[in-house]
Scaffold this motif. Structure first.
Motif, PDB file in Angstrom:
ATOM      1  N   GLN A   1      -7.907  11.173  -8.360  1.00  0.00           N
ATOM      2  CA  GLN A   1      -8.430  10.324  -7.291  1.00  0.00           C
ATOM      3  C   GLN A   1      -8.504  11.086  -5.967  1.00  0.00           C
ATOM      4  O   GLN A   1      -9.446  10.913  -5.199  1.00  0.00           O
ATOM      5  CB  GLN A   1      -7.550   9.081  -7.135  1.00  0.00           C
ATOM      6  CG  GLN A   1      -7.642   8.109  -8.299  1.00  0.00           C
ATOM      7  CD  GLN A   1      -6.664   6.944  -8.179  1.00  0.00           C
ATOM      8  OE1 GLN A   1      -5.778   6.942  -7.327  1.00  0.00           O
ATOM      9  NE2 GLN A   1      -6.813   5.948  -9.049  1.00  0.00           N
TER      10      GLN A   1
ATOM     11  N   GLN B   1      -3.172   3.862  -2.779  1.00  0.00           N
ATOM     12  CA  GLN B   1      -3.288   2.824  -3.799  1.00  0.00           C
ATOM     13  C   GLN B   1      -2.644   1.525  -3.312  1.00  0.00           C
ATOM     14  O   GLN B   1      -1.821   1.534  -2.391  1.00  0.00           O
ATOM     15  CB  GLN B   1      -2.613   3.264  -5.111  1.00  0.00           C
ATOM     16  CG  GLN B   1      -3.235   4.472  -5.759  1.00  0.00           C
ATOM     17  CD  GLN B   1      -2.475   4.920  -7.000  1.00  0.00           C
ATOM     18  OE1 GLN B   1      -1.328   4.523  -7.225  1.00  0.00           O
ATOM     19  NE2 GLN B   1      -3.114   5.742  -7.828  1.00  0.00           N
TER      20      GLN B   1
ATOM     21  N   HIS C   1       0.839  -1.191   0.000  1.00  0.00           N
ATOM     22  CA  HIS C   1       0.000   0.000   0.000  1.00  0.00           C
ATOM     23  C   HIS C   1       0.877   1.244   0.000  1.00  0.00           C
ATOM     24  O   HIS C   1       1.865   1.306   0.736  1.00  0.00           O
ATOM     25  CB  HIS C   1      -0.902   0.012   1.242  1.00  0.00           C
ATOM     26  CG  HIS C   1      -1.748   1.247   1.349  1.00  0.00           C
ATOM     27  ND1 HIS C   1      -1.366   2.347   2.085  1.00  0.00           N
ATOM     28  CD2 HIS C   1      -2.948   1.548   0.799  1.00  0.00           C
ATOM     29  CE1 HIS C   1      -2.297   3.273   1.989  1.00  0.00           C
ATOM     30  NE2 HIS C   1      -3.266   2.816   1.220  1.00  0.00           N
TER      31      HIS C   1
ATOM     32  N   LYS D   1     -10.104  -1.623  -8.309  1.00  0.00           N
ATOM     33  CA  LYS D   1      -9.874  -1.512  -6.879  1.00  0.00           C
ATOM     34  C   LYS D   1      -9.539  -2.870  -6.260  1.00  0.00           C
ATOM     35  O   LYS D   1      -9.891  -3.921  -6.807  1.00  0.00           O
ATOM     36  CB  LYS D   1     -11.094  -0.913  -6.164  1.00  0.00           C
ATOM     37  CG  LYS D   1     -11.386   0.541  -6.514  1.00  0.00           C
ATOM     38  CD  LYS D   1     -12.603   1.042  -5.767  1.00  0.00           C
ATOM     39  CE  LYS D   1     -12.940   2.489  -6.162  1.00  0.00           C
ATOM     40  NZ  LYS D   1     -11.908   3.438  -5.699  1.00  0.00           N
TER      41      LYS D   1
ATOM     42  N   PHE E   1      -2.705   0.301  -8.063  1.00  0.00           N
ATOM     43  CA  PHE E   1      -1.522   1.140  -8.247  1.00  0.00           C
ATOM     44  C   PHE E   1      -1.470   1.733  -9.643  1.00  0.00           C
ATOM     45  O   PHE E   1      -1.469   1.029 -10.644  1.00  0.00           O
ATOM     46  CB  PHE E   1      -0.278   0.297  -7.985  1.00  0.00           C
ATOM     47  CG  PHE E   1       1.011   1.077  -8.054  1.00  0.00           C
ATOM     48  CD1 PHE E   1       1.366   1.942  -7.036  1.00  0.00           C
ATOM     49  CD2 PHE E   1       1.876   0.920  -9.133  1.00  0.00           C
ATOM     50  CE1 PHE E   1       2.567   2.660  -7.083  1.00  0.00           C
ATOM     51  CE2 PHE E   1       3.071   1.626  -9.181  1.00  0.00           C
ATOM     52  CZ  PHE E   1       3.414   2.498  -8.166  1.00  0.00           C
TER      53      PHE E   1
ATOM     54  N   ASP F   1      -7.939   2.005  -4.582  1.00  0.00           N
ATOM     55  CA  ASP F   1      -7.556   2.041  -5.999  1.00  0.00           C
ATOM     56  C   ASP F   1      -6.287   1.223  -6.241  1.00  0.00           C
ATOM     57  O   ASP F   1      -5.385   1.185  -5.399  1.00  0.00           O
ATOM     58  CB  ASP F   1      -7.310   3.486  -6.441  1.00  0.00           C
ATOM     59  CG  ASP F   1      -8.580   4.317  -6.417  1.00  0.00           C
ATOM     60  OD1 ASP F   1      -9.580   3.888  -6.995  1.00  0.00           O
ATOM     61  OD2 ASP F   1      -8.553   5.409  -5.802  1.00  0.00           O
TER      62      ASP F   1
END
Length: 395
Positions: A174, A187, A100, A133, A164, A162
């Protein structure tokens, strides 16, 4: 025999269906494939040994660039090496990793976190075949608790993050759609060795039945030692009569309320009660005690072939034949053999290492500062250190 005639005997390794209430693709029929796999590996002594060795070799000695390995990548104080160690474990078990990333207002990556791979699920593909996602839940089995309350598998407890895409235009759009940087979830870089947007299976999958069998064999051995009857005897003796008289002078035969036979029999089971003798008092008039030996079945011998074949197949699935040959005494235990084994297995894990290397490169090429000037994300391979060399270094 033709392939189409064999398909009736085989099954899909990972059943995938759409869970409409959650908007995700299930990872296995019950959506718990990775959790089940990890539990089976943990319950198998041989499987755990091979999986741990596989993870150790993937991790190696960490990143070659020491300065980068010590670089702090998030607010928790985790270093790049800490994150690398976690993803190597996931790669060993599932052939997949998940990371993440958080961005700043300029659209630059400023933070990196590890996400346990078993916590991630893919959304359904859109009309263009694109998964936009990743659904993240701390425990898809719904048993984990927070403040004493179970975290139920419901939409409100799932983070839909979302995938990457570090393009600044995409990131800024976003952030705006989320209502600002403070509401933006970042992401997830979800990577699978099975292919893009495809749930992977680990090396354990091909011998998952053998691993479960290995656990069963351990249970048999345990019960054989703890609950079996080891050589002992039962002595049957004559029971005397306990005669009393009631208020009217009538003869009353005493009743023996001893119900301890079952408890006494338990005392003859297990390794700590080996060789004990049990006495049983009978109501009949035998002239002398009778000794009856107890004979038990040693179940270990019944599974010798199964045990050996199960262990061999698990080692083979992980490509660890050198260690298996050492274990069974097929080859000697020497420094040269171990050194060759280390070199051989480093070549086995190179594919996984390269994928992890590319993954870190993708992230840090968009980092907000120069975290790794050499841009070298390769790993130092494990090497066997001979005792003589250690002694010389210590001297």
């Amino acid at each position: 025999m033709k392939v189409k005639e064999l398909k009736k005997k085989s099954s899909v390794r990972v059943d995938i269906r759409y869970l409409q209430q959650l908007g995700i693709q299930s990872y296995g029929d019950d959506n718990l494939y990775p959790q089940t796999v990890r539990n089976i590996i943990a319950a198998s002594s041989t499987g755990s040994e091979c999986a741990d060795r596989f993870a150790d070799f993937i991790e190696g000695n960490g990143f070659r660039e020491v300065s980068f390995s010590e670089y702090v990548v998030n607010r928790k104080g985790d270093t790049a090496d800490d994150i690398h160690s976690l993803v190597c474990r996931d790669m060993a078990d599932f052939n997949g990793i998940a990371l993440h990333v958080n961005y700043n207002i300029m659209g630059q990556i400023v933070e990196l976190q590890h996400i346990p791979f078993e916590n991630c699920r893919l959304l359904e593909e859109d009309d263009n075949g694109y998964v936009s996602k990743i659904a993240v839940h701390p425990d898809w089995s719904g048993t984990k608790t927070r403040r004493g309350t179970k975290i139920r598998v419901e939409k409100e407890n799932i983070d839909y993050i979302d995938v990457f895409n570090p393009l600044k235009s995409v990131v800024l759009a976003q952030i705006e759609a989320a209502g600002g940087i403070e509401y933006y979830k970042g992401q997830v870089l979800w990577v699978s060795m099975a292919g893009k947007q495809t749930y992977p299976t680990g090396k354990s999958d091909r011998v998952i039945t053998e691993m479960s069998t290995d656990e069963g064999l351990s249970n048999v051995k345990y019960r054989n030692v703890r609950n079996n009857f080891f050589p002992g005897s039962i002595v049957f003796t004559k029971k005397g009569s306990n005669i009393t008289f009631d208020d009217k002078g009538n003869e009353v035969k005493g009743v023996d309320d001893d119900e301890g036979f079952t408890d006494a029999l338990i005392q003859l089971q297990g390794d700590t009660n080996c060789g004990k003798i049990m006495e049983v008092t009978l109501e009949s008039d035998e002239e002398k005690p009778e000794v009856v030996p107890l004979h038990s079945t040693n179940y270990d011998k019944e599974f010798t072939v199964t045990d050996a074949s199960v262990v061999e197949r698990i080692y083979s699935a992980y490509g660890q034949e050198p260690w298996y040959c050492i274990r069974i005494g097929k080859v000697g235990f020497s420094g040269d053999i171990l050194e060759d084994a280390f070199e051989y297995y480093n070549s086995i894990v190179s594919k996984q290492q390269r994928l992890i290397e590319r993954t870190f490169d993708r992230i840090f090429s968009h980092w907000y500062e120069m975290a790794n000037p050499t841009n070298d994300f390769s790993v130092q391979p494990l090497k066997y250190v001979r005792n003589a060399a250690v002694s010389n270094n210590n001297a």
